[in-house]
Design a protein around this motif. Structure first.
Motif, short mmCIF file in Angstrom:
data_model
loop_
_atom_site.label_atom_id
_atom_site.label_comp_id
_atom_site.label_asym_id
_atom_site.label_seq_id
_atom_site.Cartn_x
_atom_site.Cartn_y
_atom_site.Cartn_z
N LEU A 255 -43.07 31.26 63.18
CA LEU A 255 -41.84 30.97 64.04
C LEU A 255 -42.51 30.54 65.34
N SER A 256 -43.86 30.58 65.66
CA SER A 256 -44.22 30.02 66.94
C SER A 256 -44.59 28.48 66.74
N ALA A 257 -44.40 27.99 65.58
CA ALA A 257 -44.65 26.66 65.26
C ALA A 257 -43.48 25.67 65.65
N GLU B 50 -23.04 35.15 57.28
CA GLU B 50 -22.23 33.68 57.11
C GLU B 50 -22.99 32.75 57.52
N LEU B 51 -23.69 32.86 58.67
CA LEU B 51 -24.55 31.70 59.21
C LEU B 51 -25.73 31.68 58.50
N THR B 52 -26.58 32.46 58.22
CA THR B 52 -27.98 32.01 57.46
C THR B 52 -28.26 32.62 56.14
N LYS C 139 -28.42 26.60 64.77
CA LYS C 139 -29.43 25.86 63.85
C LYS C 139 -30.69 26.53 64.13
N LEU C 140 -31.05 26.82 65.14
CA LEU C 140 -32.37 27.58 65.37
C LEU C 140 -32.39 28.84 64.65
N LEU C 141 -31.53 29.74 64.74
CA LEU C 141 -31.30 30.78 63.84
C LEU C 141 -31.45 30.65 62.32
N LYS C 142 -30.80 29.61 61.86
CA LYS C 142 -31.02 29.23 60.42
C LYS C 142 -32.16 28.96 59.89
N VAL D 165 -35.02 29.67 61.50
CA VAL D 165 -36.04 30.87 61.74
C VAL D 165 -35.59 32.13 60.41
N ALA D 166 -34.56 32.06 60.04
CA ALA D 166 -34.07 32.89 58.80
C ALA D 166 -35.03 32.23 57.51
N GLN D 167 -34.93 31.02 57.43
CA GLN D 167 -35.68 30.28 56.35
C GLN D 167 -37.11 30.35 56.54
N ARG D 168 -37.55 30.36 57.79
CA ARG D 168 -39.04 30.63 57.87
C ARG D 168 -39.57 31.89 57.55
N VAL D 169 -38.82 32.79 57.83
CA VAL D 169 -39.09 34.44 57.82
C VAL D 169 -38.99 34.51 56.22
N ARG D 170 -38.17 34.21 55.53
CA ARG D 170 -37.82 34.43 54.06
C ARG D 170 -38.90 33.69 53.34
#
Length: 654
Positions: free
Chosen positions: A305-307, A202-204, A254-257, A259-264
């Motif tokens: 993710l380190s950025a 639901e979050l990401t 918000k950080l997890l969202k 992160v999810a966008q960057r990984v995707r």
């Protein structure tokens, strides 16, 4: 009589045709016609259409009221009923429900071809009648009904062959299913929505654990069939808990969202990115060409993710540890691949975080050993296998004991002593460090009270506290309660924390200073020592901010103090700095006289090591509390722990 016949017709098998013949005493109706009439009501229509013919042929009388009953039944049939001439494709007749539904008059209905009134998706008009012949109540044909006013609706049609004299007709029953279709569409959309919610986070918005469980086995089967390689990457954010603790869960979400966008964004379209829960993600890479391709993907993820990330106007920096398992090399099914990628991820954590590791069989061995240690440690807590030994901290000039350091010892019943560096990290990860810390504190209090009863001269006792204890336990309240219970002063206690523990605590807390665990301990009068100084962050600002009482120089700098000029310069600088800040210095790991003399020359006041005394059980420590100088010439007893050597590993079984 008509009602009984119709009721009986429900139990009659469906005939292929209903035949109406001319004969005595009139038109005779085949038994199969009654079955057709009972199922679709179209027999009534067929009979009713023949009434004009029968009126023109008086030589064929019928029972009284027979015609009127069929005419009434046909007219009152609630849905569309038609008789179709398959040769001309014209409507022979239609019941009132059909006229209302289509909007035509009886004359117009007879002039409009059936293929203009109805159509079927994927069926040419010229083939519609042939297709319609195959429609039955159990397998109706889906049609699109075209009304006179231009409106359209979804219908289902069933067809029966019908003989009118010598003419072959088709009786067609049409049922409006547009409302049902709308309901079905709504239910389907709702089902798809619920299925999406059940299989997506639901979050990401990413697929979740259930999605992975449903689709990863299929991906493995495809790889097995095609003979390709599949990669599973297990991602775990580093120190994400500190973000939640310091910035709040809303910022963490918000950080997890992000992160999810960057990984995707870093992965290919065919790759699957899954949020397993919390700060854990899984990436499934299909059709992997080479190991280098997986390494490149893992590198892209770590770089992305380190950025820095801007959340709520503030910059956050996070890193990720990644473990990689490959099919079929590292596992043949979903369970093995996830377990081995998780194992490799923990290896990445152990190697400093912010990196990726490919699974190897040795990792699995270490994981099993870690699990065995955890299981044995839980048993040790319950069966009193843990103990506390004490090593003196000595004044270099007088050789008198100025303090004791409490050291945790674990003696396994089958494998002997287990070194602390082997089980402390496991205890922290397993959540066992809190009860272990409580055990050490309770034992220190008991031993100090016992020494006082034996008329020993008490000296401060130092004990190690991990970062996890500072973050998760109310250490200050425990000390306040126990010192009052045993009649001791909190000033007789000193906690030793590593530089990393100090910094992790500061990063994990944005609360007021009065809520900080270290500040609370200071308020009680507990002394603060920084252990292993020089091996961690070595920031000088916290020495003033935290009002540190003691610095303990790590043994790695003391070991080669006499021969290594770099170590000599570091130790000399630490001692000089501490002197100006009015902080006491203790040198650890003193094992020889040259080290001791060099430290004396540099101005170091206190030392600790095997040259003075080895750690000893509480019952052997009363001699340290006599205020008499230690005899450095006597032979010290060697415990099994020290004899085993620092490089030996004891293999534990669960």
């Amino acid at each position: 009589m008509l009602r009984r016949k119709l009721c009986a017709a429900h139990d009659t098998p469906r005939a292929h045709s209903a035949t109406l013949q001319q004969g005595s005493p009139g038109w005779s109706v085949n038994q199969s016609a009654f079955a057709f009439g009972a199922l679709a009501g179209l027999l009534f229509a067929a009979v009713a259409f023949l009434l004009p013919w029968r009126r023109r042929r008086p030589q064929s009388p019928s029972p009284a009221g027979y015609d009127a009953a069929y005419r009434a039944a046909f007219d009152q049939w609630p849905t569309t009923a038609l008789v179709l001439d398959p040769v001309t494709e014209k409507i022979f007749t239609a019941n009132p429900a059909a006229l209302r539904a289509l909007g035509y008059s009886p004359e117009e209905m007879r002039s409009v071809p059936f293929t203009e009134l109805f159509s079927a998706e994927g069926v040419e008009p010229r083939g519609l009648i042939a297709k319609l012949r195959e429609a039955t109540p159990r397998a109706p044909m889906e049609l699109r009904e075209h009304c006179k006013d231009g409106s359209q609706r979804d219908v289902e049609a069933s067809c029966y062959p019908l003989m009118l004299g010598e003419r072959q007709m088709l009786a067609v029953a049409v049922h409006d299913v547009s409302v049902r279709r709308k309901a079905e569409t709504h239910l389907m959309e709702r089902h798809q929505q619920l299925a999406h919610l059940a299989h997506h986070d639901e979050l990401t918005g990413l697929p979740n654990r259930l999605y992975l469980a449903a689709n990863l086995p299929d991906a493995i089967d495809d790889a097995r069939t095609q003979g390709t390689v599949l990669a599973v990457l297990f991602l775990d954010l580093d120190r994400f808990k500190h973000v939640n603790d310091s910035r709040g869960h809303e910022t963490g979400d918000k950080l997890l969202k992000t992160v999810a966008q960057r990984v995707r964004a870093t992965m290919r379209a065919q790759d699957v990115v899954v949020r397993m829960g919390g700060d854990e993600f899984v990436v499934v890479m299909k059709e992997v060409v080479s190991t280098e391709q997986v390494k490149d993907a893992a590198t892209r993820i770590t770089n992305a993710l380190s950025a820095p990330m801007v959340v709520d106007g503030r910059t956050l920096v996070t890193t990720v540890s990644i473990g990689v398992a490959l099919y079929p090399h590292d596992g043949a099914d979903m369970g093995e691949l996830l377990r081995h990628s998780d194992t490799a991820m923990y290896q990445a954590k152990d190697r400093g975080r912010n990196n990726f590791q490919l699974f190897s069989p040795g990792m699995d061995k270490r994981l099993k050993e870690r699990i065995a240690i955890e299981s044995s440690l839980r048993t040790a807590l319950q069966s009193r296998q843990l103990d506390v030994h004490y090593q003196p901290i000595v004044d270099i000039e007088s050789h008198r004991v100025m303090a004791l350091e409490a050291l945790l010892r674990w003696k396994h019943p089958n494998h002997g002593y287990v070194r602390p560096e082997r089980f402390v990290s496991v205890a922290e990860e397993a959540g066992l460090i809190i009860p272990i810390g409580d055990f050490v504190l309770q034992r220190v209090m008991e031993d100090m009270a016992r020494w006082r009863q034996q008329e020993g001269k008490l000296v401060p006792v130092a004990f190690n506290v991990s970062a996890v204890q500072l973050q998760r336990s109310n250490l200050a309240d425990s000390i306040a309660r126990l010192t009052q219970e045993y009649g001791l002063e909190a000033s007789m206690l000193q906690i030793e924390i590593t530089e990393s523990a100090v910094f992790e605590r500061r990063a994990a807390s944005a609360r007021e200073a009065s809520q900080d665990a270290v500040a609370k301990l200071r308020e009680l009068g507990v002394h603060i020592a920084i252990d292993d100084f020089g091996t961690g962050y070595s920031s000088l600002s916290y020495l003033k901010r935290w009002r540190v009482d003691t610095l303990k120089i790590d043994r790695s700098f003391v070991r080669d103090l006499v021969t290594d000029m770099s170590d000599l310069a570091i130790v000399s600088a630490i001692i000089a700095m501490a002197r100006h800040l009015h902080i006491e210095v203790v040198a650890e790991g003193i094992e020889g006289w040259p080290q001791l003399e060099k430290l004396r020359a540099l101005g170091c006041r206190y030392a600790q090591g095997y040259l003075f005394a080895r750690p000893a059980p509480a019952q052997d420590c009363l001699r340290y509390l006599s205020q008499q100088p230690l005899d450095l010439t006597q032979r010290l007893p060697v415990l099994e722990l020290e004899a085993s050597g620092t490089g030996e590993h004891v293999a534990l079984s669960a």
